[in-house]
Design a protein around this motif. Structure first.
Motif, PDB file in Angstrom:
ATOM      1  N   ARG A 153      15.299  29.570  25.507  1.00 44.84           N
ATOM      2  CA  ARG A 153      14.508  30.342  26.468  1.00 44.84           C
ATOM      3  C   ARG A 153      13.761  31.432  25.715  1.00 44.84           C
ATOM      4  NH1 ARG A 153      17.297  33.309  29.273  1.00 44.84           N
ATOM      5  NH2 ARG A 153      19.440  32.732  28.786  1.00 44.84           N
ATOM      6  N   ALA A 154      12.492  31.637  26.096  1.00 43.95           N
ATOM      7  CA  ALA A 154      11.656  32.571  25.347  1.00 43.95           C
ATOM      8  C   ALA A 154      10.666  33.256  26.267  1.00 43.95           C
ATOM      9  CB  ALA A 154      10.906  31.838  24.236  1.00 43.95           C
ATOM     10  N   GLY A 155      10.167  34.399  25.816  1.00 47.48           N
ATOM     11  CA  GLY A 155       9.149  35.115  26.565  1.00 47.48           C
ATOM     12  C   GLY A 155       7.781  34.482  26.430  1.00 47.48           C
ATOM     13  N   ALA A 156       7.560  33.713  25.355  1.00 51.51           N
ATOM     14  CA  ALA A 156       6.297  32.999  25.145  1.00 51.51           C
ATOM     15  C   ALA A 156       6.556  31.886  24.146  1.00 51.51           C
ATOM     16  CB  ALA A 156       5.195  33.927  24.647  1.00 51.51           C
ATOM     17  N   VAL A 157       5.719  30.853  24.207  1.00 50.32           N
ATOM     18  CA  VAL A 157       5.878  29.680  23.351  1.00 50.32           C
ATOM     19  C   VAL A 157       4.567  29.401  22.630  1.00 50.32           C
ATOM     20  CG1 VAL A 157       6.311  27.187  23.302  1.00 50.32           C
ATOM     21  CG2 VAL A 157       7.654  28.662  24.817  1.00 50.32           C
ATOM     22  N   VAL A 158       4.659  29.124  21.321  1.00 49.68           N
ATOM     23  CA  VAL A 158       3.510  28.678  20.530  1.00 49.68           C
ATOM     24  C   VAL A 158       3.692  27.204  20.232  1.00 49.68           C
ATOM     25  CG1 VAL A 158       2.203  28.906  18.393  1.00 49.68           C
ATOM     26  CG2 VAL A 158       3.169  30.940  19.490  1.00 49.68           C
ATOM     27  N   LEU A 159       2.727  26.396  20.624  1.00 50.98           N
ATOM     28  CA  LEU A 159       2.764  24.956  20.387  1.00 50.98           C
ATOM     29  C   LEU A 159       1.963  24.653  19.119  1.00 50.98           C
ATOM     30  CD1 LEU A 159       3.982  22.555  22.000  1.00 50.98           C
ATOM     31  CD2 LEU A 159       1.697  22.151  22.888  1.00 50.98           C
ATOM     32  N   ALA A 160       2.660  24.265  18.059  1.00 52.32           N
ATOM     33  CA  ALA A 160       2.012  23.927  16.792  1.00 52.32           C
ATOM     34  C   ALA A 160       2.573  22.602  16.287  1.00 52.32           C
ATOM     35  CB  ALA A 160       2.229  25.039  15.774  1.00 52.32           C
ATOM     36  N   THR A 161       2.662  21.644  17.196  1.00 51.72           N
ATOM     37  CA  THR A 161       3.296  20.358  16.918  1.00 51.72           C
ATOM     38  C   THR A 161       2.360  19.342  16.291  1.00 51.72           C
ATOM     39  OG1 THR A 161       2.854  19.819  19.236  1.00 51.72           O
ATOM     40  CG2 THR A 161       5.060  20.587  18.699  1.00 51.72           C
ATOM     41  N   GLY A 162       1.127  19.722  16.025  1.00 48.98           N
ATOM     42  CA  GLY A 162       0.188  18.812  15.400  1.00 48.98           C
ATOM     43  C   GLY A 162      -0.528  17.933  16.409  1.00 48.98           C
ATOM     44  N   GLY A 163      -1.329  17.009  15.865  1.00 49.84           N
ATOM     45  CA  GLY A 163      -2.121  16.127  16.705  1.00 49.84           C
ATOM     46  C   GLY A 163      -1.472  14.767  16.866  1.00 49.84           C
ATOM     47  N   CYS A 164      -2.308  13.736  17.010  1.00 46.29           N
ATOM     48  CA  CYS A 164      -1.817  12.381  17.253  1.00 46.29           C
ATOM     49  C   CYS A 164      -2.637  11.404  16.417  1.00 46.29           C
ATOM     50  CB  CYS A 164      -1.929  12.037  18.733  1.00 46.29           C
ATOM     51  SG  CYS A 164      -1.370  10.372  19.152  1.00 46.29           S
ATOM     52  N   ASP A 165      -1.955  10.641  15.541  1.00 49.52           N
ATOM     53  CA  ASP A 165      -2.646   9.613  14.763  1.00 49.52           C
ATOM     54  C   ASP A 165      -2.238   8.208  15.185  1.00 49.52           C
ATOM     55  OD1 ASP A 165      -0.118   9.278  13.710  1.00 49.52           O
ATOM     56  OD2 ASP A 165      -0.640   9.860  11.665  1.00 49.52           O
ATOM     57  N   PHE A 166      -1.564   8.085  16.312  1.00 52.78           N
ATOM     58  CA  PHE A 166      -1.207   6.796  16.910  1.00 52.78           C
ATOM     59  C   PHE A 166      -0.354   5.939  15.971  1.00 52.78           C
ATOM     60  CE2 PHE A 166      -5.277   8.161  18.777  1.00 52.78           C
ATOM     61  CZ  PHE A 166      -4.867   8.306  20.093  1.00 52.78           C
ATOM     62  N   LEU A 167       0.450   6.599  15.146  1.00 56.53           N
ATOM     63  CA  LEU A 167       1.350   5.933  14.201  1.00 56.53           C
ATOM     64  C   LEU A 167       0.593   5.074  13.197  1.00 56.53           C
ATOM     65  CD1 LEU A 167       4.244   4.835  16.622  1.00 56.53           C
ATOM     66  CD2 LEU A 167       4.148   6.862  15.167  1.00 56.53           C
ATOM     67  N   ALA A 168      -0.659   5.424  12.925  1.00 57.91           N
ATOM     68  CA  ALA A 168      -1.465   4.623  12.010  1.00 57.91           C
ATOM     69  C   ALA A 168      -0.916   4.653  10.595  1.00 57.91           C
ATOM     70  CB  ALA A 168      -2.910   5.121  12.012  1.00 57.91           C
ATOM     71  N   GLY A 169      -0.340   5.776  10.200  1.00 54.92           N
ATOM     72  CA  GLY A 169       0.177   5.891   8.842  1.00 54.92           C
ATOM     73  C   GLY A 169       1.629   5.501   8.697  1.00 54.92           C
ATOM     74  N   GLY A 170       2.271   5.071   9.778  1.00 58.91           N
ATOM     75  CA  GLY A 170       3.660   4.662   9.709  1.00 58.91           C
ATOM     76  C   GLY A 170       4.664   5.767   9.942  1.00 58.91           C
ATOM     77  N   SER A 171       4.220   7.021   9.951  1.00 61.25           N
ATOM     78  CA  SER A 171       5.120   8.142  10.190  1.00 61.25           C
ATOM     79  C   SER A 171       5.153   8.472  11.675  1.00 61.25           C
ATOM     80  CB  SER A 171       4.652   9.377   9.405  1.00 61.25           C
ATOM     81  OG  SER A 171       5.342  10.535   9.818  1.00 61.25           O
ATOM     82  N   ASP A 172       6.336   8.902  12.162  1.00 65.99           N
ATOM     83  CA  ASP A 172       6.455   9.243  13.585  1.00 65.99           C
ATOM     84  C   ASP A 172       6.332  10.748  13.815  1.00 65.99           C
ATOM     85  OD1 ASP A 172       8.824  10.083  12.497  1.00 65.99           O
ATOM     86  OD2 ASP A 172      10.108   9.230  14.041  1.00 65.99           O
ATOM     87  N   ILE A 173       5.591  11.425  12.946  1.00 64.38           N
ATOM     88  CA  ILE A 173       5.419  12.877  13.073  1.00 64.38           C
ATOM     89  C   ILE A 173       4.312  13.208  14.056  1.00 64.38           C
ATOM     90  CG2 ILE A 173       4.867  15.011  11.863  1.00 64.38           C
ATOM     91  CD1 ILE A 173       7.581  13.868  11.178  1.00 64.38           C
ATOM     92  N   HIS A 174       3.128  12.646  13.832  1.00 64.14           N
ATOM     93  CA  HIS A 174       1.948  13.010  14.629  1.00 64.14           C
ATOM     94  C   HIS A 174       1.807  12.065  15.809  1.00 64.14           C
ATOM     95  CE1 HIS A 174       0.965  15.781  11.450  1.00 64.14           C
ATOM     96  NE2 HIS A 174       0.950  14.811  10.570  1.00 64.14           N
ATOM     97  N   THR A 175       2.642  12.247  16.821  1.00 63.19           N
ATOM     98  CA  THR A 175       2.661  11.347  17.975  1.00 63.19           C
ATOM     99  C   THR A 175       2.160  12.008  19.254  1.00 63.19           C
ATOM    100  OG1 THR A 175       5.003  11.889  18.241  1.00 63.19           O
ATOM    101  CG2 THR A 175       4.477   9.865  17.069  1.00 63.19           C
TER     102      THR A 175
END
Length: 596
Positions: A153-175
């Motif tokens: 729980r927080a007073g404010a949230v910063v979303l810095a989760t990156g974008g989306c590359d549709f798993l083109a590179g094989g990594s499940d990071i940018h989803t």
């Protein structure tokens, strides 16, 4: 587990998230940073020298070039602001790095996180945002490495989760997980049509960057776009090892290339918006891959293949204001999760430009979130925002959803060369899948995470297709075969949003008026769409840019509807709001710019 309480929660541990955490902590607030893997491991911005050009003629020239490359959709004033912030913060980082010797960018910033007292939670992917009783974002929840739930729980949230590359590179990071979380809370997006960026990478795995491209006959191709055109026609493209873009001489204290950062040395931005870095971080070739030296001695030239970068290499993301605030109270965005049209326009994200944006947007979002938390405090109670892919049991294999999404995003014929026909075909199939993703995707433990990622990929794909259909021109990376030229009246930005019903309208970036997230409980496994909120009229036109206000306020005011078949039981539409004059009874906005 019991909830952790903090003032600012940062989601994502790339450079944007790290800078947001450091910036917030500098204002004296408690900060927790969570990342789905290890902090700093997978961000697209770590490995490139950030765009930094001192004030003067060189900076003016660099900004003019970036503005042209971006189809004149960028904001030169914002580019100056971003460069000012980047130069200042990299100076700070150099001073921090000297305490530990010649440390690189990542390790210097990671040490700063530790020194600032930021609590770091790694291998903690986020699943849902939390909101309080008034609909203000108040934290997040997700899974730990042991697949147990975590809650902050927080007073404010910063979303810095990156974008989306549709798993083109094989990594499940940018989803695109963060984008889905934000949209479920009611956030708006911008620039999602600029999601068709492709990198040209070695087909044999050589970890280098090429400055020149050649066809089968050995003819040099003019630029990155020309190389993609050749590949799209079924021919091969090669990079010559004598034209490597890697470091050739001295490196600076962070492991980047030559220290002079001028308009021509740090990044070369082509007319098509593609970037070639001349100062990529030196790194050994990964195990099993061919090093540059080995390849040079064996083949002389390397065949290249296109890899879709999606919004990671594009400009689309969450619509934010000058302090990183999104259109939902309590939620801020930075890095690739935020729209980058102000710096990129319609161009491919250059490594240096992306690095500069990560720094500047992270600093602004962290400071904005800290001020919000200090004013608001931490709520005593909060509940998760309902979302797709979160059912207790799964009746759909997430891999089937991912496969369909990739079929409509990865091929050049789907994302590089677009037309109304192909876009409507993709929209019809992706829309038909969405109700099933909402009601049938789910599970427990790692399956739950896979289901959530599949739902996010599907949501992002739909936003990109609707936005691409609405922009009836070709500009920057957005190429329409049925509208091959750029149109002067399309020098505007498109905002988008919605889940069950996707909407797109003409609009402008800049300062946005926050709205409330969904307040009321909804039936399990399904949520109604957020209200179609208007963008604040207090919007400044970017320098050299014609931009207008969103004027669509309800379905009755829809002025244009694209004609494709609707999925039974589902309402879907692309809405274009025509620019309109202000009502006569509304006082003129004294802060609005006047078109020259």
């Amino acid at each position: 587990m019991s909830a952790i309480e903090t003032d600012v929660l940062v989601l994502g541990g790339g450079p944007a998230g790290a800078w947001a955490a450091v910036s917030a902590a500098a204002l004296g607030v408690r900060v927790v940073l969570v990342d789905k893997q290890r902090v700093g491991i997978a961000s697209a911005a770590w490995g490139h020298r950030p765009w930094q050009v001192p004030p003067g003629a060189a900076r003016d020239a660099a900004i003019r070039q970036a503005h042209r490359s971006g189809g004149e959709l960028g904001d030169p004033d914002e580019m100056h602001r971003i460069l000012d912030e980047t130069c200042h913060r990299l100076g700070q980082l150099a001073a921090w790095g000297r305490h530990g010797g010649r440390a690189n960018y990542f390790h210097a910033l990671r040490r700063r996180l530790h020194g600032a007292g930021v609590r770091v939670l790694e291998y903690h992917p986020v699943l849902q945002l939390l909101v309080d009783r008034d609909g203000v974002v108040a934290g997040a929840t997700g899974l730990r490495a042991d697949h147990q739930q975590w809650t902050v729980r927080a007073g404010a949230v910063v979303l810095a989760t990156g974008g989306c590359d549709f798993l083109a590179g094989g990594s499940d990071i940018h989803t695109g997980d963060g984008l889905l979380c934000a949209a479920e809370a009611g956030a708006q997006l911008s620039g999602m049509e600029f999601s068709s960026a492709y990198d040209l990478v070695s087909a044999v795995g050589t970890p280098v960057t090429f400055e020149k491209y050649y066809d089968d006959a050995g003819t040099e191709l003019t630029d990155h776009a020309a190389a993609l055109d050749v590949i799209a026609l079924g021919h091969r493209v090669y990079g010559a090892l004598g034209d490597l873009g890697g470091p050739a001489g001295a490196v600076d204290s962070f492991g980047w290339g030559p220290t002079a950062a001028t308009a021509g040395s740090a990044e070369r931005v082509s007319g098509a918006g593609a970037a070639v870095s001349t100062g990529r971080m030196g790194a050994a070739a990964p195990a099993g891959r061919v090093s540059a030296g080995e390849a040079a001695g064996s083949v002389g030239r390397v065949p290249l293949r296109p890899v879709l970068r999606g919004t990671v290499g594009g400009a689309g993301g969450l619509l934010t204001g000058a302090d990183g605030a999104t259109t939902v109270d309590g939620l801020y965005a930075a890095g690739d999760a935020a729209a980058r049209e102000s710096i990129l326009g319609a161009a491919h994200a250059a490594g240096g430009q992306g690095g500069a944006w990560a720094i500047a947007s992270g600093v602004w979002a962290g400071a904005g979130a800290a001020r919000c938390a200090l004013e608001r405090g931490v709520p005593t109670t909060a509940h998760p925002v309902p979302g797709a892919g979160l059912n207790s049991r799964s009746r759909i294999d997430p891999r089937a959803v991912v496969g369909l999404v990739q079929e409509h995003t990865l091929p050049l014929r789907r994302s590089y060369w677009r037309s109304a026909g192909s876009l409507r075909d993709s929209i019809a199939e992706l829309d038909a899948l969405w109700p099933g993703a909402v009601l049938e995707l789910g599970g427990a433990g790692p399956v739950r995470l896979q289901a959530r990622q599949a739902a996010a990929l599907l949501a992002v794909a739909r936003w990109t297709k609707y936005s691409a259909l609405a922009r009836t021109e070709s500009r920057g990376m957005h190429r329409r075969t049925d509208h091959p030229g750029a149109a002067q009246d399309w020098r505007v930005r498109l905002t988008s949003g919605g889940l069950d019903r996707i909407w797109v309208r003409t609009g402008a970036d800049s300062r946005v008026q926050p709205v409330r997230a969904a307040r009321l409980p909804v039936p399990r496994g399904r949520r109604p769409d957020s209200e179609d909120h208007d963008v604040s009229p207090d919007i400044r036109r970017g320098a050299g840019q014609l931009s207008g206000l969103a004027t669509v306020r309800s379905d009755r005011e829809v002025t244009e509807l694209t004609g494709f078949r609707r999925t039974p039981g589902q309402e879907s539409a692309v809405v274009r709001g025509e620019l309109a004059a202000e009502p006569a009874d509304r006082p003129a906005d004294p802060g609005a710019a006047v078109a020259s």
